[in-house]
Scaffold this motif. Structure first.
Motif, PDB file in Angstrom:
ATOM      1  N   GLY A 186       0.786  -1.219   0.000  1.00 41.53           N
ATOM      2  CA  GLY A 186       0.000   0.000   0.000  1.00 41.53           C
ATOM      3  C   GLY A 186       0.823   1.276   0.000  1.00 41.53           C
ATOM      4  N   ASP A 187       0.546   2.143   0.974  1.00 39.09           N
ATOM      5  CA  ASP A 187       1.175   3.456   1.003  1.00 39.09           C
ATOM      6  C   ASP A 187       2.682   3.366   1.226  1.00 39.09           C
ATOM      7  N   TYR A 188       3.152   2.306   1.893  1.00 36.68           N
ATOM      8  CA  TYR A 188       4.595   2.163   2.079  1.00 36.68           C
ATOM      9  C   TYR A 188       5.288   1.890   0.741  1.00 36.68           C
ATOM     10  N   GLY A 189       4.611   1.132  -0.126  1.00 32.96           N
ATOM     11  CA  GLY A 189       5.158   0.931  -1.463  1.00 32.96           C
ATOM     12  C   GLY A 189       5.189   2.219  -2.254  1.00 32.96           C
ATOM     13  N   ARG A 190       4.147   3.024  -2.117  1.00 31.44           N
ATOM     14  CA  ARG A 190       4.126   4.307  -2.809  1.00 31.44           C
ATOM     15  C   ARG A 190       5.231   5.229  -2.278  1.00 31.44           C
ATOM     16  N   GLN A 191       5.422   5.252  -0.961  1.00 27.96           N
ATOM     17  CA  GLN A 191       6.508   6.061  -0.399  1.00 27.96           C
ATOM     18  C   GLN A 191       7.856   5.635  -0.978  1.00 27.96           C
ATOM     19  N   ARG A 192       8.058   4.319  -1.053  1.00 26.56           N
ATOM     20  CA  ARG A 192       9.334   3.806  -1.588  1.00 26.56           C
ATOM     21  C   ARG A 192       9.521   4.256  -3.036  1.00 26.56           C
ATOM     22  N   HIS A 193       8.481   4.143  -3.840  1.00 29.24           N
ATOM     23  CA  HIS A 193       8.580   4.537  -5.249  1.00 29.24           C
ATOM     24  C   HIS A 193       8.803   6.036  -5.398  1.00 29.24           C
ATOM     25  N   GLN A 194       8.170   6.837  -4.538  1.00 25.93           N
ATOM     26  CA  GLN A 194       8.384   8.280  -4.605  1.00 25.93           C
ATOM     27  C   GLN A 194       9.836   8.625  -4.277  1.00 25.93           C
ATOM     28  N   GLN A 195      10.382   7.994  -3.249  1.00 21.26           N
ATOM     29  CA  GLN A 195      11.773   8.273  -2.886  1.00 21.26           C
ATOM     30  C   GLN A 195      12.731   7.781  -3.974  1.00 21.26           C
ATOM     31  N   GLN A 196      12.431   6.634  -4.578  1.00 23.40           N
ATOM     32  CA  GLN A 196      13.275   6.150  -5.665  1.00 23.40           C
ATOM     33  C   GLN A 196      13.216   7.084  -6.865  1.00 23.40           C
ATOM     34  N   LEU A 197      12.040   7.651  -7.134  1.00 30.11           N
ATOM     35  CA  LEU A 197      11.938   8.598  -8.231  1.00 30.11           C
ATOM     36  C   LEU A 197      12.782   9.833  -7.970  1.00 30.11           C
ATOM     37  N   LEU A 198      12.748  10.333  -6.753  1.00 33.56           N
ATOM     38  CA  LEU A 198      13.508  11.551  -6.502  1.00 33.56           C
ATOM     39  C   LEU A 198      15.007  11.319  -6.642  1.00 33.56           C
ATOM     40  N   THR A 199      15.500  10.133  -6.255  1.00 36.16           N
ATOM     41  CA  THR A 199      16.929   9.873  -6.447  1.00 36.16           C
ATOM     42  C   THR A 199      17.249   9.711  -7.934  1.00 36.16           C
ATOM     43  N   ALA A 200      16.357   9.074  -8.687  1.00 30.90           N
ATOM     44  CA  ALA A 200      16.565   8.947 -10.133  1.00 30.90           C
ATOM     45  C   ALA A 200      16.541  10.308 -10.802  1.00 30.90           C
ATOM     46  N   LEU A 201      15.645  11.180 -10.349  1.00 30.32           N
ATOM     47  CA  LEU A 201      15.575  12.524 -10.895  1.00 30.32           C
ATOM     48  C   LEU A 201      16.847  13.299 -10.571  1.00 30.32           C
ATOM     49  N   GLY A 202      17.356  13.102  -9.344  1.00 32.45           N
ATOM     50  CA  GLY A 202      18.606  13.746  -8.984  1.00 32.45           C
ATOM     51  C   GLY A 202      19.750  13.319  -9.876  1.00 32.45           C
ATOM     52  N   ARG A 203      19.819  12.020 -10.158  1.00 37.03           N
ATOM     53  CA  ARG A 203      20.881  11.526 -11.053  1.00 37.03           C
ATOM     54  C   ARG A 203      20.734  12.128 -12.444  1.00 37.03           C
ATOM     55  N   ARG A 204      19.492  12.207 -12.918  1.00 45.57           N
ATOM     56  CA  ARG A 204      19.260  12.710 -14.269  1.00 45.57           C
ATOM     57  C   ARG A 204      19.594  14.200 -14.372  1.00 45.57           C
ATOM     58  N   VAL A 205      19.183  14.970 -13.378  1.00 43.68           N
ATOM     59  CA  VAL A 205      19.407  16.409 -13.418  1.00 43.68           C
ATOM     60  C   VAL A 205      20.901  16.736 -13.425  1.00 43.68           C
ATOM     61  N   THR A 206      21.700  15.942 -12.715  1.00 44.31           N
ATOM     62  CA  THR A 206      23.139  16.209 -12.642  1.00 44.31           C
ATOM     63  C   THR A 206      23.929  15.465 -13.703  1.00 44.31           C
ATOM     64  N   SER A 207      23.248  14.850 -14.658  1.00 35.32           N
ATOM     65  CA  SER A 207      23.931  14.121 -15.716  1.00 35.32           C
ATOM     66  C   SER A 207      24.450  15.076 -16.785  1.00 35.32           C
ATOM     67  N   ALA A 208      25.365  14.577 -17.600  1.00 41.50           N
ATOM     68  CA  ALA A 208      25.916  15.395 -18.688  1.00 41.50           C
ATOM     69  C   ALA A 208      24.832  15.780 -19.689  1.00 41.50           C
TER      70      ALA A 208
END
Length: 368
Positions: free
Chosen positions: A248-270
């Protein structure tokens, strides 16, 4: 989402070499208002309460809490809810170490049973809706939610930010999408296609529990296990799902946090830093998508305070170990923070989350 929206945006401007001058071109687009209210570090703490979900420890005074705390709130506002009525869909505490080179993200269960000052006992996400009523708008909603979170966790806040989910989609699209690894088959209750190929909702959400009921003839969007590239609309839909996830909501929390780290990697990419057009799109989207309170410090000030923080220095932590800790009161199901979660917030108050993570390695969420 948040790491990419704020912390990585901070790193971006330092990395591209424009510094304050470069960012000031975009800073004016950020809606900067007083959000924190009584939750701000320099304000007296709100009154303490005694209910099951309240801390059973005495947090240190705000002046003795090392490091910095930022409260990040995502709202899934429908038309007409921009100023009143929207509930907080995502509530995340970002704790930055005293040295500024480490950070931890903690998602609070939105169904946590709390006492909302002046509004009785309810779920945590109801605080935003209650504060936004009567002309309070987003600022009033955030202030009441932030006060409730401070009362619950003992943490005083140095900054706060709001983004609605439409803003998240714009940022993901601005960077050209993100790469995510789906860890569990996820069926969308929001997006599907009918027999004529038209987009429509594949499920009805039946109140009062909002149980999903399949609509015949509509094929839902499905995110199968595996790694793939997500466009903005897919990323937004993916991190909104909770009704059909095993946790449930714990899975959604995990996916939201994983998205933000992926977004961080993408934003700082070449691909973004080395492309002036992509960089301009990203900074414009970030600026237009945030409502921000720096507690007396501008967005530019915060950017330079956090310039040493990189995406790989952010650790994601679960509350309640990612397990349901529910209780029913007067026919309503609530989540309750367990004793180890209270220890987690005590560790945040003393800037010792590294020690907490070593003691509870299974509470650490792995990046996608």
């Amino acid at each position: 989402m948040w790491r990419g929206m704020i912390v990585t945006a901070v790193a971006l401007v330092s990395l591209v070499g424009g510094g304050t001058v470069a960012w000031r071109h975009y800073e004016g687009a950020v809606d900067q208002v007083d959000l924190l209210g009584e939750a701000a570090r320099d304000r007296p703490p709100p009154r303490q309460i005694t209910i099951e979900s309240a801390p059973r420890w005495s947090p240190p005074p705000a002046s003795a809490q090392p490091g910095r705390n930022i409260l990040l709130v995502g709202i899934d506002a429908r038309p007409g809810e921009d100023q009143a009525g929207a509930r907080a869909d995502s509530i995340i505490v970002l704790h930055v170490s005293a040295g500024g080179d480490r950070a931890w993200l903690v998602s609070l269960p939105r169904d946590t049973r709390v006492e909302i000052p002046g509004h009785g006992t309810d779920k945590l996400n109801a605080a935003f809706a209650a504060g936004s009523q009567g002309g309070g708008g987003r600022a009033g909603g955030f202030a009441l939610l932030a006060t409730t979170v401070r009362q619950l966790t003992g943490l005083a806040f140095d900054a706060g930010a709001i983004i609605d989910f439409a803003g998240l989609r714009r940022v993901v699209d601005a960077v050209g999408g993100v790469d995510l690894c789906v860890d569990v088959r996820t069926v969308s209750v929001h997006i599907g296609w009918d027999e004529q190929g038209r987009q429509t909702a594949p499920f009805r959400l039946i109140p009062p529990t909002f149980r999903p009921e399949r609509i015949p003839g509509v094929r839902p969007q499905v995110y199968e296990v595996g790694c793939r590239h997500f466009a903005g609309w897919e990323a937004l839909d993916y991190v909104r799902q909770r009704e059909l996830l095993p946790d449930g909501d714990y899975g959604r929390q995990r996916h939201q946090q994983q998205l933000l780290t992926a977004l961080g990697r993408r934003v700082t990419s070449a691909g973004v830093l080395g492309n002036p057009l992509a960089l301009d799109r990203t900074l414009t989207a970030v600026g237009e998508s945030l409502t921000f309170d720096g507690n007396g410090r501008s967005v530019t000030d915060w950017m330079f305070q956090l310039r040493g923080l990189r995406p790989d220095a952010v650790t994601m932590l679960r509350t309640n170990g990612g397990q349901f800790n529910a209780a029913t009161r007067n026919g309503t199901a609530f989540e309750q923070l367990d004793p180890v979660t209270l220890d987690l917030f005590a560790a945040a108050c003393s800037d010792s989350l590294d020690a907490f993570a070593r003691k509870h390695p299974d509470w650490v969420i792995q990046p996608s």
